[in-house]
Design a protein around this motif. Sequence first.
Motif, short mmCIF file in Angstrom:
data_model
loop_
_atom_site.label_atom_id
_atom_site.label_comp_id
_atom_site.label_asym_id
_atom_site.label_seq_id
_atom_site.Cartn_x
_atom_site.Cartn_y
_atom_site.Cartn_z
N LEU A 140 2.15 -8.23 6.53
CA LEU A 140 2.76 -8.49 5.17
C LEU A 140 2.99 -10.13 5.00
CD1 LEU A 140 5.65 -5.68 5.37
CD2 LEU A 140 3.67 -6.01 3.54
N LEU A 167 8.22 -14.49 -5.68
CA LEU A 167 7.41 -14.86 -4.49
C LEU A 167 8.34 -15.34 -3.66
CD1 LEU A 167 4.49 -15.33 -3.29
CD2 LEU A 167 4.39 -17.44 -4.84
N ARG A 176 7.97 -2.39 -6.39
CA ARG A 176 8.11 -1.37 -5.47
C ARG A 176 9.53 -1.80 -4.76
NH1 ARG A 176 2.79 -3.18 -4.36
NH2 ARG A 176 3.56 -4.36 -2.68
N ILE A 216 -4.30 -7.37 -12.95
CA ILE A 216 -3.57 -6.76 -11.81
C ILE A 216 -2.61 -8.00 -11.34
CG2 ILE A 216 -3.56 -5.63 -9.68
CD1 ILE A 216 -6.02 -4.26 -10.58
N LEU A 222 11.24 -11.13 4.46
CA LEU A 222 10.47 -10.88 5.59
C LEU A 222 11.27 -11.35 6.77
CD1 LEU A 222 6.63 -11.10 4.43
CD2 LEU A 222 7.92 -9.17 5.39
N GLU A 243 3.69 -2.18 3.81
CA GLU A 243 5.25 -2.00 3.53
C GLU A 243 5.73 -0.67 4.32
OE1 GLU A 243 5.72 -2.41 -0.53
OE2 GLU A 243 5.47 -4.77 -0.49
N GLU A 290 3.74 -6.38 -8.85
CA GLU A 290 3.84 -4.95 -8.35
C GLU A 290 4.57 -5.07 -7.04
OE1 GLU A 290 2.59 -2.42 -9.56
OE2 GLU A 290 1.65 -3.38 -11.11
N VAL A 318 -3.00 -4.92 -3.63
CA VAL A 318 -1.73 -4.32 -4.02
C VAL A 318 -1.57 -2.93 -2.95
CG1 VAL A 318 -0.56 -2.91 -5.69
CG2 VAL A 318 -1.71 -5.08 -6.00
N GLN A 376 -0.97 -3.86 0.39
CA GLN A 376 0.52 -4.25 0.82
C GLN A 376 1.36 -3.13 0.71
OE1 GLN A 376 1.76 -6.96 -2.04
NE2 GLN A 376 3.20 -8.07 -0.78
N ALA A 377 1.22 -2.13 -0.18
CA ALA A 377 2.15 -0.91 -0.17
C ALA A 377 2.07 -0.10 1.12
CB ALA A 377 1.97 -0.24 -1.51
N ARG A 386 12.62 1.00 -4.27
CA ARG A 386 13.23 1.13 -2.81
C ARG A 386 14.67 0.99 -2.47
NH1 ARG A 386 8.06 -1.26 -0.72
NH2 ARG A 386 9.52 -3.19 -0.75
N PRO A 393 -0.36 -8.92 -8.13
CA PRO A 393 0.31 -8.27 -6.92
C PRO A 393 1.80 -8.81 -6.48
CG PRO A 393 -2.02 -9.33 -6.44
CD PRO A 393 -1.73 -9.52 -8.02
N GLU A 404 9.43 -13.37 -0.15
CA GLU A 404 8.92 -13.92 0.87
C GLU A 404 10.14 -14.32 1.91
OE1 GLU A 404 5.33 -17.03 0.88
OE2 GLU A 404 7.25 -17.68 0.00
N TRP A 458 1.66 -12.48 1.92
CA TRP A 458 2.33 -13.36 1.07
C TRP A 458 1.97 -14.88 1.18
CZ3 TRP A 458 5.04 -11.85 -2.79
CH2 TRP A 458 5.95 -10.50 -2.54
#
Lengths: 149, 339
Positions: A124, B332, B192, B183, B339, A116, B188, A109, A112-113, B196, B185, B336, A128
């Motif tokens: 990245l 996901l 974020r 956790i 990107l 980014e 998370e 995590v 990745q942050a 943003r 990911p 994805e 994924w």
Amino acid sequence: MKPEINTALITLAQELIQRFSPLLQDEYEQSRLNSWGTLLLMASMDLDKAADNLIEQNKLIKAFLKKYSRKIIDRDLIKEIDLLTKVKKPKYDISALDELNQEFRGALVKTQAYFEKESNSEALKEIWKILRVMHNHRKVSHLLTLLKS
Amino acid sequence: MEENATNILGQEFSDFLSSKLNQQFKFLSIHRIFGGASRETYRVKLQNEEKKSQNFIYRRTQDSSLIETDQKTEYVAYSDFQDTEVPVPKLIALEESSDKLGAPFLVMEELSGVVASPFDKEAYNPYQAEIGEQFWKILGKIASRDLDSSNLNKLLPNKNKNECCTKELNYWVNVIRKDSIGIEPILEAAIRELFRSKPQPASRLSIVHGDYRNGNFLFEGKHITGILDWEMAHIGDPLEDLGWALSEIWCWGKKETPAYLIPRKEALGIWTQESQIEIDEDSLLWWELFACVKGLAIWISAGHEFSTGKNSDPVNLFSAWLPGDIHSEIILNKLENLL
């Protein structure tokens, strides 16, 4: 050969849903028992691959962190990755693998942050891919057909 | 709850209602309704003084519930739509203290119709078109409800068109931070992304149902007879409900028809025409991603309730496993593609 745990659990789930649930008069209790049967089925499917999945996830994250740590200039993060990737002999019971997995997830995590912010699309994309593999390990959404009610 | 204890509860409920409505009811039966982990919901059958049987819905706060919500909020939200074109059950009573029956509760008249599972893609067959039109139209009516006369608006202070998204996001992220037992990911990354890329300020403030979706309405044949489960109602951006109702989780087996009803474009057309609210596409996409985070917060909370032994209802374990898995996959797929 002894009967496998998975087979026993699947049979138990079937017995609950098909044999015992129809005996219940109360609609709420019947639905509740059916749910337990379905959940038991789902758990039995996860059981056999659980350890192998965690090992693979931990390996994938570890390899990624090792590969990309040289592109990180955050000292605290590098230190955390170094410590984590130095674990040599993991235990193979599921709870220990899961504990290690949580640590790897935490580092992933943060990494990745970090990427980014750096707009490192190569890193990245790799993350994924790992997340897709991890997700597929515990994917149960294809069992929706079992759950009409 | 054991059968005897449930019957005692039914008898006590009957006594309460007799006193509340000044007429003598006779207790006939009580049955708990399965599903929904935020309240214990019972169907209680009573006989009135004219010897006619009447069904009541008795929604009782649980010691442990998925989402901590106030009975009063739910009651007031229902009150805003009594005798309107948004079909809701007729309210009978709200009891906010635990003194009377051991927990706060609200009472409503039972409406006719059935509730379908949100995971059953054939639930509305062959009336997807008819029910679809009503479903999105009703949501448009909720979004365009005048707030000046809204009881919910009076109850919930501090609303601001510019802060709807931040307020909701912070609330649900706090739930995740409080209840998370692992956790995630993927989640998370979504959090974020939401922080943003904020959406446009709300085009107006509206009543937000908070859980408007298939599975939360009653229908009979081709007609929607009641919109239920208002416990997460609040004042906010109308796109929030739209993003939630459109979420792929509610049409996982047939993604081209949100809520297993009608195609997305058609749905948005009906909603826009009814609400007279213009949709900002980017903002709607934000609210759709937000729906995943909110969903996961709810499923995580359910898993927490189960793991800590506060509530062993299988609904909690189910929520943590299956819907949680689907919302993660939606995130996901969405992220994805960025990107």
